[in-house]
Write a protein that holds these residues in place. Structure first.
Motif, PDB file in Angstrom:
ATOM      1  N   CYS A 209       0.295 -12.630 -21.109  1.00  0.00           N
ATOM      2  CA  CYS A 209      -0.147 -12.331 -19.754  1.00  0.00           C
ATOM      3  C   CYS A 209      -0.045 -10.824 -19.546  1.00  0.00           C
ATOM      4  CB  CYS A 209       0.716 -13.079 -18.738  1.00  0.00           C
ATOM      5  SG  CYS A 209       0.179 -12.878 -17.031  1.00  0.00           S
ATOM      6  N   ASP A 210      -1.177 -10.143 -19.482  1.00  0.00           N
ATOM      7  CA  ASP A 210      -1.196  -8.676 -19.453  1.00  0.00           C
ATOM      8  C   ASP A 210      -2.193  -8.148 -18.424  1.00  0.00           C
ATOM      9  OD1 ASP A 210      -3.293  -9.739 -20.883  1.00  0.00           O
ATOM     10  OD2 ASP A 210      -3.268  -8.241 -22.473  1.00  0.00           O
ATOM     11  N   PRO A 211      -1.999  -8.460 -17.136  1.00  0.00           N
ATOM     12  CA  PRO A 211      -2.981  -8.099 -16.111  1.00  0.00           C
ATOM     13  C   PRO A 211      -3.088  -6.592 -15.902  1.00  0.00           C
ATOM     14  CG  PRO A 211      -0.973  -8.904 -15.081  1.00  0.00           C
ATOM     15  CD  PRO A 211      -0.818  -9.132 -16.552  1.00  0.00           C
ATOM     16  N   VAL A 212      -4.287  -6.069 -16.004  1.00  0.00           N
ATOM     17  CA  VAL A 212      -4.526  -4.636 -15.819  1.00  0.00           C
ATOM     18  C   VAL A 212      -4.203  -4.248 -14.380  1.00  0.00           C
ATOM     19  CG1 VAL A 212      -6.297  -2.841 -15.789  1.00  0.00           C
ATOM     20  CG2 VAL A 212      -6.247  -4.543 -17.642  1.00  0.00           C
ATOM     21  N   ALA A 213      -3.401  -3.208 -14.232  1.00  0.00           N
ATOM     22  CA  ALA A 213      -2.958  -2.694 -12.928  1.00  0.00           C
ATOM     23  C   ALA A 213      -2.141  -3.728 -12.150  1.00  0.00           C
ATOM     24  CB  ALA A 213      -4.141  -2.217 -12.092  1.00  0.00           C
ATOM     25  N   GLY A 214      -1.668  -4.758 -12.825  1.00  0.00           N
ATOM     26  CA  GLY A 214      -0.887  -5.791 -12.170  1.00  0.00           C
ATOM     27  C   GLY A 214      -1.687  -6.717 -11.290  1.00  0.00           C
ATOM     28  N   LEU A 215      -3.017  -6.621 -11.355  1.00  0.00           N
ATOM     29  CA  LEU A 215      -3.899  -7.456 -10.541  1.00  0.00           C
ATOM     30  C   LEU A 215      -4.380  -8.658 -11.341  1.00  0.00           C
ATOM     31  CD1 LEU A 215      -6.054  -4.580  -8.996  1.00  0.00           C
ATOM     32  CD2 LEU A 215      -4.113  -5.746  -7.915  1.00  0.00           C
ATOM     33  N   VAL A 216      -4.533  -9.786 -10.662  1.00  0.00           N
ATOM     34  CA  VAL A 216      -4.969 -11.004 -11.354  1.00  0.00           C
ATOM     35  C   VAL A 216      -6.504 -10.992 -11.430  1.00  0.00           C
ATOM     36  CG1 VAL A 216      -4.679 -13.504 -11.487  1.00  0.00           C
ATOM     37  CG2 VAL A 216      -2.939 -12.111 -10.384  1.00  0.00           C
TER      38      VAL A 216
END
Length: 300
Positions: A209-216
């Motif tokens: 789980c590696d969401p860019v900018a912490g966004l889903v």
């Protein structure tokens, strides 16, 4: 909350002993836990499925542009693409799953099934299988109960959360719920339903789980589409009678083991993987600046 069953073996044994279909003990569990009548449970399931269908429709007709700009009407672009590598039905599956998840990324109304980050998978799977096989809503709602039972057992023995077990636990569990529901809705026996879950987990095992900018949003949206495809392929494999070799409960145990061993940076922290690429960090900084700019001044 009391437990439904400890494992898939217990669920299957119960149904073999009582002659009940797979959904029946899950329905009884829902009645007990929520203190509602059977009619109220069915009505609640219908409302949930209606929201799923609405999300599919909205994803293919509304403006699906997220505030970050990373999501920009992808489902509609796929649907309108003049070049295709997929059959029309397969293309529909992909656009529906992706579109429903885009609704979530754009702050629309979805069903967390089992999480908001995986909210496009079951809608894409169930709406498509209903269209392909002309299934009634009642058949789909029974499939939803079966999917819920699958999720309850996975949650008990592994996890449904990306922050705990990586994306394998989130989109992987949703895909497993979808594949099991497909086989059930098409009349497959209990053994094939559980085989579909096992094959799905085998295909999704290890996904971080590696969401860019912490966004889903990225890579979550496209993973919903690929997970829906895996749900369909796993269901086809299982309903053909292919043995997954590793029993479903052992697959779930492996899911939990891998999740525990996974480094923290790969569990929704945005510290590793795609989130830690040069481009990912650039997007993160841009999004951070946007967030700061929309915050009110201290004096306000």
């Amino acid at each position: 909350m009391s437990l439904l069953f400890n494992d898939f073996a217990s669920w299957g044994a119960h149904c073999a002993d009582t002659g009940e279909p797979l959904y029946q003990p899950v329905l009884a569990y829902e009645i007990e836990q929520k203190g509602r009548t059977e009619d109220e449970i069915w009505n609640g399931l219908q409302r949930a499925y209606d929201v799923m269908r609405d999300a599919v429709h909205e994803g293919l007709t509304g403006d699906m542009t997220s505030r970050s700009g990373m999501i920009n009407n992808g489902a509609k672009k796929i649907a309108a693409s003049p070049v295709t590598v997929l059959s029309p039905e397969f293309k529909q599956l992909i656009t529906r799953a992706l579109g429903a998840k885009e609704v979530n990324s754009c702050m629309g109304r979805v069903v967390a099934a089992p999480t908001a980050g995986a909210s496009g998978i079951l809608p894409g799977v169930l709406v498509t299988i209903q269209d392909l096989h002309k299934l009634s809503d009642r058949q789909i709602l029974e499939g939803l109960l079966v999917a819920a039972g699958i999720a309850l057992i996975i949650e008990q023995n592994a996890s449904l959360a990306g922050a705990v077990g990586g994306c394998q636990a989130e989109t992987g569990s949703a895909a497993a719920m979808g594949s099991g529901a497909i086989v059930y809705c098409l009349g497959g026996p209990v053994e094939q339903v559980f085989a579909a879950v096992a094959v799905t987990i085998q295909c999704m095992l290890g996904l971080v789980c590696d969401p860019v900018a912490g966004l889903v949003e990225v890579p979550c949206v496209v993973r919903n589409a690929s997970a829906a495809a895996i749900a369909f392929s796993s269901a086809q494999i299982a309903i053909a009678g292919i043995d997954p070799v590793i029993p479903v409960d052992q697959c779930v145990a492996a899911l939990g083991e891998v999740g525990q061993a996974m480094e923290t940076r790969y569990k929704e922290t945005a510290l590793g993987g795609l989130a830690n690429t040069k481009r990912g960090r650039e997007i993160e900084q841009r999004v951070l600046v946007q967030d700061i700019n929309i915050l009110p001044d201290d004096g306000e």
